[in-house]
Scaffold this motif. Structure first.
Motif, PDB file in Angstrom:
ATOM      1  N   PRO A  60     -26.141 -44.639 -50.132  1.00 43.62           N
ATOM      2  CA  PRO A  60     -25.458 -45.745 -49.439  1.00 43.62           C
ATOM      3  C   PRO A  60     -24.118 -46.143 -50.039  1.00 43.62           C
ATOM      4  O   PRO A  60     -23.756 -47.328 -50.041  1.00 43.62           O
ATOM      5  CB  PRO A  60     -26.480 -46.883 -49.537  1.00 43.62           C
ATOM      6  CG  PRO A  60     -27.227 -46.614 -50.787  1.00 43.62           C
ATOM      7  CD  PRO A  60     -27.320 -45.108 -50.880  1.00 43.62           C
ATOM      8  N   ASP A  61     -23.357 -45.177 -50.534  1.00 41.42           N
ATOM      9  CA  ASP A  61     -22.011 -45.472 -51.017  1.00 41.42           C
ATOM     10  C   ASP A  61     -21.102 -45.743 -49.821  1.00 41.42           C
ATOM     11  O   ASP A  61     -21.087 -44.968 -48.858  1.00 41.42           O
ATOM     12  CB  ASP A  61     -21.472 -44.298 -51.840  1.00 41.42           C
ATOM     13  CG  ASP A  61     -20.078 -44.555 -52.373  1.00 41.42           C
ATOM     14  OD1 ASP A  61     -19.920 -45.473 -53.195  1.00 41.42           O
ATOM     15  OD2 ASP A  61     -19.126 -43.861 -51.949  1.00 41.42           O
ATOM     16  N   ASN A  62     -20.331 -46.828 -49.873  1.00 35.51           N
ATOM     17  CA  ASN A  62     -19.504 -47.210 -48.728  1.00 35.51           C
ATOM     18  C   ASN A  62     -18.356 -46.246 -48.488  1.00 35.51           C
ATOM     19  O   ASN A  62     -17.985 -45.996 -47.343  1.00 35.51           O
ATOM     20  CB  ASN A  62     -18.948 -48.626 -48.932  1.00 35.51           C
ATOM     21  CG  ASN A  62     -19.998 -49.696 -48.737  1.00 35.51           C
ATOM     22  OD1 ASN A  62     -20.913 -49.540 -47.935  1.00 35.51           O
ATOM     23  ND2 ASN A  62     -19.892 -50.781 -49.478  1.00 35.51           N
ATOM     24  N   ALA A  63     -17.797 -45.698 -49.542  1.00 37.47           N
ATOM     25  CA  ALA A  63     -16.608 -44.863 -49.395  1.00 37.47           C
ATOM     26  C   ALA A  63     -16.930 -43.422 -49.059  1.00 37.47           C
ATOM     27  O   ALA A  63     -16.222 -42.782 -48.276  1.00 37.47           O
ATOM     28  CB  ALA A  63     -15.770 -44.924 -50.671  1.00 37.47           C
ATOM     29  N   THR A  64     -18.000 -42.883 -49.641  1.00 41.69           N
ATOM     30  CA  THR A  64     -18.251 -41.446 -49.503  1.00 41.69           C
ATOM     31  C   THR A  64     -19.625 -41.114 -48.927  1.00 41.69           C
ATOM     32  O   THR A  64     -19.921 -39.941 -48.693  1.00 41.69           O
ATOM     33  CB  THR A  64     -18.124 -40.749 -50.874  1.00 41.69           C
ATOM     34  OG1 THR A  64     -19.164 -41.239 -51.750  1.00 41.69           O
ATOM     35  CG2 THR A  64     -16.769 -41.022 -51.503  1.00 41.69           C
ATOM     36  N   GLY A  65     -20.464 -42.118 -48.718  1.00 41.27           N
ATOM     37  CA  GLY A  65     -21.814 -41.870 -48.227  1.00 41.27           C
ATOM     38  C   GLY A  65     -22.115 -42.595 -46.933  1.00 41.27           C
ATOM     39  O   GLY A  65     -21.242 -42.766 -46.076  1.00 41.27           O
ATOM     40  N   LEU A  66     -23.352 -43.086 -46.801  1.00 38.67           N
ATOM     41  CA  LEU A  66     -23.801 -43.714 -45.562  1.00 38.67           C
ATOM     42  C   LEU A  66     -23.703 -45.235 -45.600  1.00 38.67           C
ATOM     43  O   LEU A  66     -24.144 -45.898 -44.653  1.00 38.67           O
ATOM     44  CB  LEU A  66     -25.265 -43.325 -45.288  1.00 38.67           C
ATOM     45  CG  LEU A  66     -25.570 -41.835 -45.168  1.00 38.67           C
ATOM     46  CD1 LEU A  66     -27.047 -41.632 -44.826  1.00 38.67           C
ATOM     47  CD2 LEU A  66     -24.680 -41.163 -44.127  1.00 38.67           C
ATOM     48  N   GLY A  67     -23.140 -45.787 -46.649  1.00 39.31           N
ATOM     49  CA  GLY A  67     -23.117 -47.230 -46.807  1.00 39.31           C
ATOM     50  C   GLY A  67     -22.429 -47.984 -45.685  1.00 39.31           C
ATOM     51  O   GLY A  67     -22.805 -49.113 -45.377  1.00 39.31           O
ATOM     52  N   ARG A  68     -21.437 -47.387 -45.061  1.00 38.69           N
ATOM     53  CA  ARG A  68     -20.696 -48.092 -44.004  1.00 38.69           C
ATOM     54  C   ARG A  68     -21.372 -47.995 -42.645  1.00 38.69           C
ATOM     55  O   ARG A  68     -20.876 -48.556 -41.665  1.00 38.69           O
ATOM     56  CB  ARG A  68     -19.269 -47.564 -43.920  1.00 38.69           C
ATOM     57  CG  ARG A  68     -19.150 -46.095 -43.550  1.00 38.69           C
ATOM     58  CD  ARG A  68     -17.717 -45.601 -43.777  1.00 38.69           C
ATOM     59  NE  ARG A  68     -17.479 -44.247 -43.318  1.00 38.69           N
ATOM     60  CZ  ARG A  68     -17.781 -43.162 -44.024  1.00 38.69           C
ATOM     61  NH1 ARG A  68     -18.388 -43.279 -45.194  1.00 38.69           N
ATOM     62  NH2 ARG A  68     -17.505 -41.959 -43.551  1.00 38.69           N
ATOM     63  N   PHE A  69     -22.482 -47.290 -42.578  1.00 38.76           N
ATOM     64  CA  PHE A  69     -23.197 -47.146 -41.307  1.00 38.76           C
ATOM     65  C   PHE A  69     -24.461 -48.003 -41.306  1.00 38.76           C
ATOM     66  O   PHE A  69     -25.064 -48.236 -42.340  1.00 38.76           O
ATOM     67  CB  PHE A  69     -23.567 -45.677 -41.059  1.00 38.76           C
ATOM     68  CG  PHE A  69     -22.407 -44.740 -41.166  1.00 38.76           C
ATOM     69  CD1 PHE A  69     -21.239 -44.971 -40.448  1.00 38.76           C
ATOM     70  CD2 PHE A  69     -22.458 -43.630 -41.993  1.00 38.76           C
ATOM     71  CE1 PHE A  69     -20.154 -44.115 -40.547  1.00 38.76           C
ATOM     72  CE2 PHE A  69     -21.384 -42.769 -42.104  1.00 38.76           C
ATOM     73  CZ  PHE A  69     -20.224 -43.014 -41.378  1.00 38.76           C
ATOM     74  N   THR A  70     -24.865 -48.438 -40.123  1.00 33.71           N
ATOM     75  CA  THR A  70     -26.087 -49.233 -40.000  1.00 33.71           C
ATOM     76  C   THR A  70     -27.303 -48.307 -39.951  1.00 33.71           C
ATOM     77  O   THR A  70     -27.184 -47.094 -39.719  1.00 33.71           O
ATOM     78  CB  THR A  70     -26.052 -50.085 -38.731  1.00 33.71           C
ATOM     79  OG1 THR A  70     -26.099 -49.214 -37.584  1.00 33.71           O
ATOM     80  CG2 THR A  70     -24.791 -50.946 -38.667  1.00 33.71           C
ATOM     81  N   GLU A  71     -28.475 -48.916 -40.127  1.00 30.20           N
ATOM     82  CA  GLU A  71     -29.701 -48.128 -40.027  1.00 30.20           C
ATOM     83  C   GLU A  71     -29.878 -47.585 -38.611  1.00 30.20           C
ATOM     84  O   GLU A  71     -30.434 -46.505 -38.432  1.00 30.20           O
ATOM     85  CB  GLU A  71     -30.896 -48.973 -40.462  1.00 30.20           C
ATOM     86  CG  GLU A  71     -30.894 -49.246 -41.956  1.00 30.20           C
ATOM     87  CD  GLU A  71     -32.072 -50.048 -42.443  1.00 30.20           C
ATOM     88  OE1 GLU A  71     -33.156 -49.964 -41.831  1.00 30.20           O
ATOM     89  OE2 GLU A  71     -31.921 -50.769 -43.462  1.00 30.20           O
ATOM     90  N   ARG A  72     -29.400 -48.297 -37.617  1.00 23.57           N
ATOM     91  CA  ARG A  72     -29.512 -47.788 -36.247  1.00 23.57           C
ATOM     92  C   ARG A  72     -28.591 -46.585 -36.041  1.00 23.57           C
ATOM     93  O   ARG A  72     -28.959 -45.636 -35.331  1.00 23.57           O
ATOM     94  CB  ARG A  72     -29.192 -48.873 -35.223  1.00 23.57           C
ATOM     95  CG  ARG A  72     -29.283 -48.357 -33.787  1.00 23.57           C
ATOM     96  CD  ARG A  72     -29.577 -49.429 -32.786  1.00 23.57           C
ATOM     97  NE  ARG A  72     -28.624 -50.519 -32.836  1.00 23.57           N
ATOM     98  CZ  ARG A  72     -28.748 -51.641 -32.097  1.00 23.57           C
ATOM     99  NH1 ARG A  72     -29.767 -51.787 -31.282  1.00 23.57           N
ATOM    100  NH2 ARG A  72     -27.851 -52.596 -32.191  1.00 23.57           N
ATOM    101  N   GLN A  73     -27.405 -46.580 -36.644  1.00 25.96           N
ATOM    102  CA  GLN A  73     -26.537 -45.412 -36.540  1.00 25.96           C
ATOM    103  C   GLN A  73     -27.185 -44.195 -37.205  1.00 25.96           C
ATOM    104  O   GLN A  73     -27.071 -43.075 -36.697  1.00 25.96           O
ATOM    105  CB  GLN A  73     -25.172 -45.710 -37.171  1.00 25.96           C
ATOM    106  CG  GLN A  73     -24.279 -46.606 -36.308  1.00 25.96           C
ATOM    107  CD  GLN A  73     -23.015 -47.001 -37.028  1.00 25.96           C
ATOM    108  OE1 GLN A  73     -23.050 -47.693 -38.041  1.00 25.96           O
ATOM    109  NE2 GLN A  73     -21.884 -46.554 -36.504  1.00 25.96           N
ATOM    110  N   ILE A  74     -27.857 -44.427 -38.332  1.00 26.84           N
ATOM    111  CA  ILE A  74     -28.569 -43.327 -38.991  1.00 26.84           C
ATOM    112  C   ILE A  74     -29.728 -42.869 -38.118  1.00 26.84           C
ATOM    113  O   ILE A  74     -29.970 -41.663 -37.956  1.00 26.84           O
ATOM    114  CB  ILE A  74     -29.057 -43.762 -40.389  1.00 26.84           C
ATOM    115  CG1 ILE A  74     -27.859 -44.119 -41.272  1.00 26.84           C
ATOM    116  CG2 ILE A  74     -29.890 -42.666 -41.035  1.00 26.84           C
ATOM    117  CD1 ILE A  74     -28.244 -44.751 -42.594  1.00 26.84           C
ATOM    118  N   PHE A  75     -30.451 -43.819 -37.547  1.00 35.98           N
ATOM    119  CA  PHE A  75     -31.536 -43.490 -36.618  1.00 35.98           C
ATOM    120  C   PHE A  75     -31.019 -42.639 -35.464  1.00 35.98           C
ATOM    121  O   PHE A  75     -31.629 -41.626 -35.091  1.00 35.98           O
ATOM    122  CB  PHE A  75     -32.157 -44.784 -36.079  1.00 35.98           C
ATOM    123  CG  PHE A  75     -33.218 -44.576 -35.029  1.00 35.98           C
ATOM    124  CD1 PHE A  75     -34.556 -44.512 -35.380  1.00 35.98           C
ATOM    125  CD2 PHE A  75     -32.882 -44.444 -33.689  1.00 35.98           C
ATOM    126  CE1 PHE A  75     -35.540 -44.321 -34.405  1.00 35.98           C
ATOM    127  CE2 PHE A  75     -33.849 -44.254 -32.711  1.00 35.98           C
ATOM    128  CZ  PHE A  75     -35.182 -44.188 -33.075  1.00 35.98           C
TER     129      PHE A  75
END
Length: 224
Positions: A104-119
């Motif tokens: 969940p890193d905001n700059a290089t990982g999934l941190g800037r996405f919501t759980e629904r976007q990941i879903f």
């Protein structure tokens, strides 16, 4: 009212707020604890699914205790070549795809996405960075929240099989990736893809329908 009664009344007036507050704490605390327990159970289920499906085999080191766990491509061997170049060096077209940082890193990982976007990425194969945070009810472009021009994940990501998992299972995976991992700043090279963002690779003829056909289909039998 006697002096004794006045003293008793003052004592009751002083003690009543404490009794009420204690009652509220007694009522709220178990609910909060149950909520925490539910969140922990969801994250732990997501962890089990991630490990069982070997996400770590592509997205970084394989042991949760190792640095770089799920932080993205850890060696050149984890890069994928797609196209004729995968079997014939130098052949074209050739697309290089890199397993991304799932922490969940905001700059290089999934941190800037919501759980629904990941879903939505797991269910529909949609790139989170190109797909808004919306509930999707269709796989027809432009219908039910599905993007009119979908940008898909590259073929090495096996979402066509994952999409048959239950909503709860995919929500658990999203919860684990967002809330059960330490953020690791690890920038991965951008993956390459064709102008149609792999749309021609994800036709029903190639990946099958969703939802899955009812059991038993023509090639299945009911056990006796």
């Amino acid at each position: 009212m006697t002096a004794h009664q006045r003293r008793a009344f003052r004592h009751l007036a002083w003690a009543l707020p404490i009794v009420v507050a204690a009652s509220v704490v007694a009522f709220v605390t178990p609910t909060h604890a149950a909520s925490d327990a539910g969140a922990l159970a969801l994250v732990q289920e997501g962890r089990k699914l991630v490990l069982n499906h070997d996400c770590q085999g592509c997205h970084g080191n394989a042991d949760p205790r190792q640095p770089g766990f799920l932080a993205g491509e850890a060696s050149p061997q984890q890069m994928f070549l797609i196209g004729p170049c995968a079997v014939m060096p130098g052949a074209q077209p050739c697309f290089h795809t890199h397993p991304r940082n799932l922490t969940p890193d905001n700059a290089t990982g999934l941190g800037r996405f919501t759980e629904r976007q990941i879903f939505n990425a797991l269910r529909f194969g949609l790139r989170a960075e190109d797909t808004p945070d919306v509930a999707i009810t269709s796989m027809t472009p432009g219908v039910g929240g599905f993007p009119a021009s979908p940008h898909y994940l590259a073929p090495p990501m096996p979402w066509p099989g994952w999409r048959y998992m239950s909503d709860h299972e995919l929500q658990a995976i999203a919860a684990y990736l967002k809330r059960g991992l330490k953020a690791v700043n690890h920038r991965i090279a951008d993956s390459e893809g064709p102008p149609d963002f792999w749309a021609s690779e994800y036709t029903v003829e190639k990946i099958g329908p969703y939802p899955a056909p009812a059991f038993p289909s023509v090639n299945e039998v009911k056990p006796r």
